[in-house]
Motif scaffolding. Structure first.
Motif, PDB file in Angstrom:
ATOM      1  N   ALA A 127      66.084  13.107 -61.453  1.00  0.00           N
ATOM      2  CA  ALA A 127      65.135  12.788 -62.378  1.00  0.00           C
ATOM      3  C   ALA A 127      64.093  11.761 -62.231  1.00  0.00           C
ATOM      4  N   GLY A 128      62.910  12.001 -62.418  1.00  0.00           N
ATOM      5  CA  GLY A 128      61.649  11.237 -62.275  1.00  0.00           C
ATOM      6  C   GLY A 128      60.963  11.336 -60.856  1.00  0.00           C
ATOM      7  N   ASN A 129      61.677  12.225 -60.028  1.00  0.00           N
ATOM      8  CA  ASN A 129      60.884  12.460 -58.633  1.00  0.00           C
ATOM      9  C   ASN A 129      60.344  13.661 -58.673  1.00  0.00           C
ATOM     10  N   TRP A 130      59.483  14.040 -57.704  1.00  0.00           N
ATOM     11  CA  TRP A 130      59.083  15.292 -57.379  1.00  0.00           C
ATOM     12  C   TRP A 130      59.952  16.112 -56.792  1.00  0.00           C
ATOM     13  N   VAL A 131      60.079  17.582 -57.085  1.00  0.00           N
ATOM     14  CA  VAL A 131      61.204  18.264 -56.677  1.00  0.00           C
ATOM     15  C   VAL A 131      60.791  19.610 -56.157  1.00  0.00           C
ATOM     16  N   TRP A 132      59.544  20.033 -56.457  1.00  0.00           N
ATOM     17  CA  TRP A 132      59.288  21.218 -55.922  1.00  0.00           C
ATOM     18  C   TRP A 132      57.727  21.561 -56.005  1.00  0.00           C
ATOM     19  N   GLN A 133      57.185  22.539 -55.356  1.00  0.00           N
ATOM     20  CA  GLN A 133      55.577  23.160 -55.598  1.00  0.00           C
ATOM     21  C   GLN A 133      55.516  24.268 -55.470  1.00  0.00           C
ATOM     22  N   GLU A 134      54.417  24.725 -56.116  1.00  0.00           N
ATOM     23  CA  GLU A 134      54.100  26.192 -55.713  1.00  0.00           C
ATOM     24  C   GLU A 134      52.630  26.445 -55.795  1.00  0.00           C
ATOM     25  N   VAL A 135      52.277  27.611 -55.109  1.00  0.00           N
ATOM     26  CA  VAL A 135      50.976  28.020 -55.267  1.00  0.00           C
ATOM     27  C   VAL A 135      50.866  29.155 -56.324  1.00  0.00           C
ATOM     28  N   TRP A 136      50.028  28.846 -57.433  1.00  0.00           N
ATOM     29  CA  TRP A 136      49.921  29.881 -58.512  1.00  0.00           C
ATOM     30  C   TRP A 136      48.869  30.554 -57.985  1.00  0.00           C
ATOM     31  N   THR A 137      48.788  32.023 -57.829  1.00  0.00           N
ATOM     32  CA  THR A 137      47.818  33.002 -57.257  1.00  0.00           C
ATOM     33  C   THR A 137      47.655  34.077 -57.814  1.00  0.00           C
ATOM     34  N   GLN A 138      46.595  34.771 -57.810  1.00  0.00           N
ATOM     35  CA  GLN A 138      46.325  36.274 -58.332  1.00  0.00           C
ATOM     36  C   GLN A 138      46.778  37.143 -57.393  1.00  0.00           C
ATOM     37  N   ASP A 139      47.126  36.885 -55.770  1.00  0.00           N
ATOM     38  CA  ASP A 139      47.541  37.803 -55.028  1.00  0.00           C
ATOM     39  C   ASP A 139      48.488  37.353 -54.300  1.00  0.00           C
ATOM     40  N   VAL A 140      49.780  37.562 -54.390  1.00  0.00           N
ATOM     41  CA  VAL A 140      50.657  36.449 -53.754  1.00  0.00           C
ATOM     42  C   VAL A 140      50.989  37.108 -52.339  1.00  0.00           C
ATOM     43  N   THR A 141      50.692  38.225 -52.282  1.00  0.00           N
ATOM     44  CA  THR A 141      50.801  38.854 -50.731  1.00  0.00           C
ATOM     45  C   THR A 141      49.794  38.164 -49.767  1.00  0.00           C
ATOM     46  N   SER A 178      48.063  35.564 -50.409  1.00  0.00           N
ATOM     47  CA  SER A 178      48.494  33.833 -50.337  1.00  0.00           C
ATOM     48  C   SER A 178      49.440  33.778 -49.200  1.00  0.00           C
ATOM     49  N   GLN A 179      50.704  34.516 -49.099  1.00  0.00           N
ATOM     50  CA  GLN A 179      51.699  34.401 -48.183  1.00  0.00           C
ATOM     51  C   GLN A 179      51.109  34.482 -46.876  1.00  0.00           C
ATOM     52  N   GLN A 180      50.140  35.350 -46.597  1.00  0.00           N
ATOM     53  CA  GLN A 180      49.698  35.735 -45.371  1.00  0.00           C
ATOM     54  C   GLN A 180      48.685  34.668 -44.872  1.00  0.00           C
ATOM     55  N   PHE A 181      47.933  34.104 -45.751  1.00  0.00           N
ATOM     56  CA  PHE A 181      47.330  32.816 -45.534  1.00  0.00           C
ATOM     57  C   PHE A 181      48.044  31.623 -44.979  1.00  0.00           C
ATOM     58  N   TYR A 182      48.974  31.261 -45.816  1.00  0.00           N
ATOM     59  CA  TYR A 182      49.936  30.269 -45.307  1.00  0.00           C
ATOM     60  C   TYR A 182      50.660  30.478 -44.179  1.00  0.00           C
ATOM     61  N   GLN A 183      51.229  31.626 -43.996  1.00  0.00           N
ATOM     62  CA  GLN A 183      51.805  32.032 -42.657  1.00  0.00           C
ATOM     63  C   GLN A 183      50.898  32.139 -41.489  1.00  0.00           C
ATOM     64  N   SER A 184      49.723  31.820 -41.634  1.00  0.00           N
ATOM     65  CA  SER A 184      48.667  31.912 -40.506  1.00  0.00           C
ATOM     66  C   SER A 184      48.605  30.471 -40.113  1.00  0.00           C
ATOM     67  N   LEU A 185      48.986  29.373 -41.108  1.00  0.00           N
ATOM     68  CA  LEU A 185      48.784  27.927 -40.685  1.00  0.00           C
ATOM     69  C   LEU A 185      50.134  27.733 -40.048  1.00  0.00           C
ATOM     70  N   ASN A 186      51.137  28.067 -40.259  1.00  0.00           N
ATOM     71  CA  ASN A 186      52.506  27.505 -39.809  1.00  0.00           C
ATOM     72  C   ASN A 186      53.421  28.406 -39.687  1.00  0.00           C
ATOM     73  N   VAL A 218      53.641  32.245 -56.189  1.00  0.00           N
ATOM     74  CA  VAL A 218      54.006  33.182 -57.509  1.00  0.00           C
ATOM     75  C   VAL A 218      52.550  33.760 -58.005  1.00  0.00           C
ATOM     76  N   LYS A 219      52.804  34.649 -58.713  1.00  0.00           N
ATOM     77  CA  LYS A 219      51.646  35.269 -59.568  1.00  0.00           C
ATOM     78  C   LYS A 219      51.369  34.297 -60.722  1.00  0.00           C
ATOM     79  N   LYS A 220      50.223  33.970 -60.854  1.00  0.00           N
ATOM     80  CA  LYS A 220      49.704  32.968 -61.939  1.00  0.00           C
ATOM     81  C   LYS A 220      50.010  33.693 -63.389  1.00  0.00           C
ATOM     82  N   PRO A 221      50.560  32.903 -64.472  1.00  0.00           N
ATOM     83  CA  PRO A 221      50.778  33.449 -65.618  1.00  0.00           C
ATOM     84  C   PRO A 221      49.830  34.250 -66.327  1.00  0.00           C
TER      85      PRO A 221
END
Length: 287
Positions: A167-181, A183-191, A219-222
């Motif tokens: 508790a009190g520490n960073w634990v996770w991170q997400e990209v909230w996006t309109q198009d999950v697929t 976004s996945q493809q973009f980041y997979q092109s980097l690494n 994840v799809k933005k809310p």
């Protein structure tokens, strides 16, 4: 159903941050502390976060009172944020006329130039070109094709070890996006990320892994009130008690704990200057 009382943070304006980086590189006396001395790289993972804020004097007591964070001044424009004696983030002061209040995630890379080329080829935009920060390494700021902003860093002495999951520490991170697929493809092109998913209630939660370990969620933005953005999570022991602290210390609750969202374990909040993040009560981390 719109669960948000107020709009999410707007996309960060990077002009002021660019000026800050320029000042850091031209100052002969400024030498930022290295993030670590591990001589190891954790490419593709979020190894650091910088809070760019117009009101450091206002937000410092907020984060101290809510999460127990402390600060080490580097110079008039930059401080280290520490938790239980360990550096966990930085805080960069923006001009008061700026609208930039944003938690900027920092992704490890072994070659900033190569990452920028891959990003451009995949539809990303370089917002701040490669800049060398003395003592820290080469850094650049990227906007992905849907608008989420992050930075990439090639550290001079290696990347920090993973933070303690407490508790009190960073634990996770997400990209909230309109198009999950997309976004996945973009980041997979980097690494060399692999796609993964797990069941969360009635939903399938999608994320990317690096070296067999979870790296970040996609994840799809809310709702449409939220810009496509990176979102950073802080672990808490009691989400309701932390929400009360947030409000008592001048923060804003954008989404209170709600049974419809991860069984009431999360809340979306902003600090007093406007930087948004998520707090989550977690019994067990993602494996």
């Amino acid at each position: 159903m719109n669960l948000f009382k107020k709009h999410w943070i707007s996309a960060p304006i990077v002009g002021s941050f660019s000026l800050l980086l320029a000042a850091c590189t031209t100052s002969s006396s400024l030498n930022l502390p290295a993030l670590a001395d591990t001589a190891q790289k954790a490419e593709g993972t979020i190894v650091w976060r910088d809070l760019v804020t117009t009101a450091p004097d206002q937000v410092k007591p907020f984060y101290h009172n809510v999460f127990g964070w402390d600060y080490q001044t580097v110079n008039s424009d930059y401080s280290l944020i520490t938790y239980q004696g360990k550096p966990i983030a930085g805080m960069a002061k923006m001009p008061s006329n700026s609208t930039t209040n944003y938690w900027l995630p920092v992704m490890s890379t072994a070659n900033v130039d190569a990452t920028l080329v891959k990003s451009t080829q995949a539809g990303g935009k370089t917002l701040i070109k490669k800049t060398t920060l003395k003592g820290r390494g080469d850094i650049a700021v990227i906007q992905d094709p849907q608008g989420a902003v992050f930075s990439v860093l090639d550290t001079v002495n290696g990347d920090p070890m993973p933070l303690d999951k407490q508790a009190g520490n960073w634990v996770w991170q997400e990209v909230w996006t309109q198009d999950v697929t997309q976004s996945q493809q973009f980041y997979q092109s980097l690494n060399s990320y692999n796609k993964a998913e797990k069941a969360l209630g009635d939903h399938s939660y999608q994320y990317l892994t690096m070296g067999g370990k979870p790296a970040f969620g996609v994840v799809k933005k809310p709702n449409d009130d939220i810009t496509t953005t990176w979102v950073n999570y802080i672990k808490v022991d009691d989400v309701n008690a932390t929400v009360a602290k947030v409000e008592q210390n001048g923060g804003v609750v954008l989404m209170a704990p709600n049974k419809q969202v991860r069984n009431g374990t999360v809340a979306i909040v902003r600090d007093p200057a406007g930087a948004g993040f998520v707090i989550q009560e977690i019994a067990q981390e993602m494996k």
